[in-house]
Scaffold this motif. Sequence first.
Motif, PDB file in Angstrom:
ATOM      1  N   ASP A 306      20.902 -37.440   3.520  1.00 49.27           N
ATOM      2  CA  ASP A 306      22.022 -38.214   4.074  1.00 49.27           C
ATOM      3  C   ASP A 306      23.160 -38.329   3.065  1.00 49.27           C
ATOM      4  O   ASP A 306      24.337 -38.270   3.432  1.00 49.27           O
ATOM      5  N   GLU A 307      22.815 -38.481   1.817  1.00 49.06           N
ATOM      6  CA  GLU A 307      23.832 -38.553   0.771  1.00 49.06           C
ATOM      7  C   GLU A 307      24.569 -37.223   0.653  1.00 49.06           C
ATOM      8  O   GLU A 307      25.790 -37.182   0.524  1.00 49.06           O
ATOM      9  N   LEU A 308      23.833 -36.116   0.717  1.00 49.08           N
ATOM     10  CA  LEU A 308      24.448 -34.786   0.620  1.00 49.08           C
ATOM     11  C   LEU A 308      25.525 -34.582   1.665  1.00 49.08           C
ATOM     12  O   LEU A 308      26.632 -34.123   1.360  1.00 49.08           O
ATOM     13  N   PHE A 309      25.212 -34.933   2.926  1.00 49.02           N
ATOM     14  CA  PHE A 309      26.115 -34.625   4.032  1.00 49.02           C
ATOM     15  C   PHE A 309      27.135 -35.736   4.313  1.00 49.02           C
ATOM     16  O   PHE A 309      27.890 -35.632   5.279  1.00 49.02           O
ATOM     17  N   ASN A 310      27.149 -36.750   3.474  1.00 55.67           N
ATOM     18  CA  ASN A 310      28.096 -37.846   3.703  1.00 55.67           C
ATOM     19  C   ASN A 310      28.882 -38.220   2.458  1.00 55.67           C
ATOM     20  O   ASN A 310      29.314 -39.368   2.304  1.00 55.67           O
ATOM     21  N   GLU A 311      29.096 -37.245   1.580  1.00 56.84           N
ATOM     22  CA  GLU A 311      29.958 -37.458   0.431  1.00 56.84           C
ATOM     23  C   GLU A 311      30.586 -36.139   0.004  1.00 56.84           C
ATOM     24  O   GLU A 311      30.147 -35.062   0.389  1.00 56.84           O
ATOM     25  N   GLY A 312      31.631 -36.227  -0.804  1.00 54.90           N
ATOM     26  CA  GLY A 312      32.279 -35.037  -1.344  1.00 54.90           C
ATOM     27  C   GLY A 312      32.857 -34.136  -0.281  1.00 54.90           C
ATOM     28  O   GLY A 312      33.409 -34.589   0.732  1.00 54.90           O
ATOM     29  N   LYS A 313      32.730 -32.836  -0.496  1.00 49.62           N
ATOM     30  CA  LYS A 313      33.294 -31.843   0.422  1.00 49.62           C
ATOM     31  C   LYS A 313      32.646 -31.914   1.799  1.00 49.62           C
ATOM     32  O   LYS A 313      33.303 -31.666   2.815  1.00 49.62           O
ATOM     33  N   TRP A 314      31.368 -32.259   1.827  1.00 43.16           N
ATOM     34  CA  TRP A 314      30.711 -32.348   3.138  1.00 43.16           C
ATOM     35  C   TRP A 314      31.228 -33.527   3.943  1.00 43.16           C
ATOM     36  O   TRP A 314      31.287 -33.457   5.177  1.00 43.16           O
ATOM     37  N   LEU A 315      31.644 -34.592   3.282  1.00 49.15           N
ATOM     38  CA  LEU A 315      32.254 -35.711   3.998  1.00 49.15           C
ATOM     39  C   LEU A 315      33.596 -35.288   4.580  1.00 49.15           C
ATOM     40  O   LEU A 315      33.935 -35.637   5.724  1.00 49.15           O
ATOM     41  N   GLU A 316      34.365 -34.510   3.811  1.00 47.96           N
ATOM     42  CA  GLU A 316      35.639 -33.971   4.327  1.00 47.96           C
ATOM     43  C   GLU A 316      35.376 -33.071   5.528  1.00 47.96           C
ATOM     44  O   GLU A 316      36.101 -33.112   6.527  1.00 47.96           O
ATOM     45  N   PHE A 317      34.354 -32.244   5.427  1.00 48.36           N
ATOM     46  CA  PHE A 317      33.957 -31.367   6.536  1.00 48.36           C
ATOM     47  C   PHE A 317      33.632 -32.197   7.771  1.00 48.36           C
ATOM     48  O   PHE A 317      34.073 -31.872   8.889  1.00 48.36           O
ATOM     49  N   LYS A 318      32.875 -33.275   7.570  1.00 45.62           N
ATOM     50  CA  LYS A 318      32.473 -34.139   8.681  1.00 45.62           C
ATOM     51  C   LYS A 318      33.687 -34.753   9.366  1.00 45.62           C
ATOM     52  O   LYS A 318      33.754 -34.827  10.604  1.00 45.62           O
ATOM     53  N   LYS A 319      34.656 -35.197   8.600  1.00 43.83           N
ATOM     54  CA  LYS A 319      35.854 -35.821   9.177  1.00 43.83           C
ATOM     55  C   LYS A 319      36.634 -34.825  10.032  1.00 43.83           C
ATOM     56  O   LYS A 319      37.159 -35.174  11.093  1.00 43.83           O
ATOM     57  N   ILE A 320      36.694 -33.595   9.569  1.00 42.61           N
ATOM     58  CA  ILE A 320      37.369 -32.545  10.356  1.00 42.61           C
ATOM     59  C   ILE A 320      36.595 -32.277  11.641  1.00 42.61           C
ATOM     60  O   ILE A 320      37.161 -32.173  12.733  1.00 42.61           O
ATOM     61  N   LEU A 321      35.270 -32.178  11.510  1.00 39.98           N
ATOM     62  CA  LEU A 321      34.411 -31.842  12.648  1.00 39.98           C
ATOM     63  C   LEU A 321      34.479 -32.894  13.751  1.00 39.98           C
ATOM     64  O   LEU A 321      34.427 -32.559  14.938  1.00 39.98           O
ATOM     65  N   PHE A 322      34.634 -34.163  13.367  1.00 41.17           N
ATOM     66  CA  PHE A 322      34.605 -35.237  14.351  1.00 41.17           C
ATOM     67  C   PHE A 322      35.990 -35.815  14.650  1.00 41.17           C
ATOM     68  O   PHE A 322      36.089 -36.912  15.193  1.00 41.17           O
ATOM     69  N   LYS A 323      37.027 -35.077  14.333  1.00 36.56           N
ATOM     70  CA  LYS A 323      38.382 -35.506  14.659  1.00 36.56           C
ATOM     71  C   LYS A 323      38.616 -35.253  16.147  1.00 36.56           C
ATOM     72  O   LYS A 323      38.892 -34.137  16.586  1.00 36.56           O
ATOM     73  N   LYS A 324      38.498 -36.306  16.937  1.00 33.23           N
ATOM     74  CA  LYS A 324      38.395 -36.140  18.387  1.00 33.23           C
ATOM     75  C   LYS A 324      39.645 -35.558  19.032  1.00 33.23           C
ATOM     76  O   LYS A 324      39.573 -34.946  20.093  1.00 33.23           O
ATOM     77  N   ASP A 325      40.811 -35.755  18.411  1.00 38.56           N
ATOM     78  CA  ASP A 325      42.053 -35.267  19.032  1.00 38.56           C
ATOM     79  C   ASP A 325      42.294 -33.781  18.760  1.00 38.56           C
ATOM     80  O   ASP A 325      43.255 -33.211  19.276  1.00 38.56           O
ATOM     81  N   ASN A 326      41.447 -33.163  17.965  1.00 40.23           N
ATOM     82  CA  ASN A 326      41.636 -31.757  17.600  1.00 40.23           C
ATOM     83  C   ASN A 326      40.705 -30.879  18.435  1.00 40.23           C
ATOM     84  O   ASN A 326      39.498 -30.889  18.270  1.00 40.23           O
ATOM     85  N   GLU A 327      41.287 -30.108  19.354  1.00 43.96           N
ATOM     86  CA  GLU A 327      40.488 -29.244  20.209  1.00 43.96           C
ATOM     87  C   GLU A 327      39.789 -28.138  19.416  1.00 43.96           C
ATOM     88  O   GLU A 327      38.800 -27.565  19.866  1.00 43.96           O
ATOM     89  N   HIS A 328      40.314 -27.832  18.240  1.00 43.10           N
ATOM     90  CA  HIS A 328      39.772 -26.738  17.430  1.00 43.10           C
ATOM     91  C   HIS A 328      39.024 -27.269  16.216  1.00 43.10           C
ATOM     92  O   HIS A 328      38.950 -26.613  15.181  1.00 43.10           O
ATOM     93  N   ARG A 329      38.467 -28.468  16.354  1.00 41.53           N
ATOM     94  CA  ARG A 329      37.861 -29.110  15.187  1.00 41.53           C
ATOM     95  C   ARG A 329      36.671 -28.324  14.638  1.00 41.53           C
ATOM     96  O   ARG A 329      36.456 -28.284  13.426  1.00 41.53           O
TER      97      ARG A 329
END
Length: 584
Positions: A306-329
């Motif tokens: 959980d720490e791996l996927f919720n900090e650093g670059k992976w946290l940035e990745f997560k924010k992009i992935l779950f940006k609901k207004d972006n159809e190409h997320r």
Amino acid sequence: MSIEAVNQLNTSENRKLLYTYLVKQTIKEQNVPLNIAQKFAEHVIRKRDKELFTYHGLAWELGSKNLEYFCMFFLKDIFNNKEEGTAEIAPIHKEIWTDIEDVILHNKHSKQGYILPRSTGKSAFGNLATVTWSHAYGYKKYSLVCSSIGSTAEKFVKQVKDALVDNLRIETCFGKLLDPNNKKFICNSNQLELMNRSMIESISSTSSMRGRKYGNIRVELAVLDDYQDENDVTTHEAREKKWKRFVDDVSYAMQKPQYKDGKIVRQGALLALGTLQHSEDFYARLMKLPTWKFRHEKGVLVDDIDELFNEGKWLEFKKILFKKDNEHRLEDAKEFYYQNEEEMKFPVLWDSYWNCLDMALDYYSDPVSFHQEVQGNVNSKAQKRFTTIITESAETIESHEFLKTMLCIDPAGTRNKGKKKDFYAFAVGSKSDMNIKYIRKGEVFRFEYEDYMKHTLKLLKHYPDISHIYVEKNTYSGADVINLQELIKKDKELNKRSFEWLNHAQTKNKDDRINTIVADVNMGRIVFNEEDEEAIEQLSEFAGCDFSAHDDFPDIVAEFSKRIDEINLKNKRIKTFDRRVIGI
């Protein structure tokens, strides 16, 4: 076998492989330095140059001592097929084969188990390799492979058959081991009788092992490959039944040890390969027995996933992935990964086969399932399932075009006040032309039966495109549906509309039902109305039925997601409109 076949095998590549493993085996057996082992291997190959790949030649002899070499040479098409892009085997696979040698050859122990992540190749590396090797050399005369379902058992028999029949390497060095056309030997979907008079049989785990024999020989090798399924772990009674059946069977099924000069020379062996599904399931209980040796491996080799996927670059990745207004997320998140791949890579159990990006997407889709299936951590079942819930305003939701719409209801009996399941749950859901599912209205109420009737009519009027109504049957056994139909007939606005009713009792495990929507919710394939705060709170707090205060709304969303896909469209697309124009 013909000289032509021997010459066909006597290639520089095969000689190099033989030399490499002969060096390894020499070091293992004689405990000598590498340079001494290399000189010895060169000497042996020169001395036996005419019998490297002949019947019972050097390759055959080395394979009898070294399971890894047997797999890499004799089962090359499965484990070492570079032409077809076979992934390089991982250290864990070599460790499995070494363990098997200790069990089959050296009798160091008789019970070996593996709890491994999904897609580790448990069946191929631990089951197929072991059984084929054990019978090719006659180490075991009767092997029984037990799987949770019969079709898996039949598939295994076919895999063994495919590995042995028309295998030039096997037939040159061993002679013909299996001839499906020879009626003197058994060869069907569940049994293979080899020409060295040994038997491989595969059965469903629901079948009894007790009393099975090949001639006068009881089971010498039993492989429990995915021995349990979901039905075996959902209840305490099911888990106890599975365990008792195994204990009772094994006591009478396995061949007893044979001794010579006080040492075991032959004994029945048990292998177990699977994935943990519950803290008290079959494999979890087996692991606790002192008579078993187990390897329990996780897929991602870090302490805190959980720490791996919720900090650093992976946290940035997560924010992009779950940006609901972006159809190409999703595409944007992948591009971010590729740009930062070296920094974002993490160690995995099988790095030549598994992809870090794919594993991360699996984690974000369903963290709890990832903990269980990949990390072997069943304690994570108490964690919240829905880590990301995408919402939109009612206005935005109603601007979409919907293909089909239904109302789903999970009634609660009025006598259940104060108990866990005391909410009526409603979901007005639609599927859009973009294949996204929307919970246009999600509600949970504590109210009386009469209120339930009134509120249902209110929702039907508010959403004129509802064509199907699902009502769970468990609470009122269909009496509420009859009442609703009568009320609709008497209503001047609703009696002009046609509804298709679905009224079914639930028999499937509720956790299993809800788990089917975890990935869709977390990845934004099911979108919710931001106004429905109480219902969404139930969803966000859900951590499994045994660990959650309420499960009504997650359950009705799961039912909607399943039922909406089953509706067949009779008409073309329905375009929604702003109901405020007509005063609704």
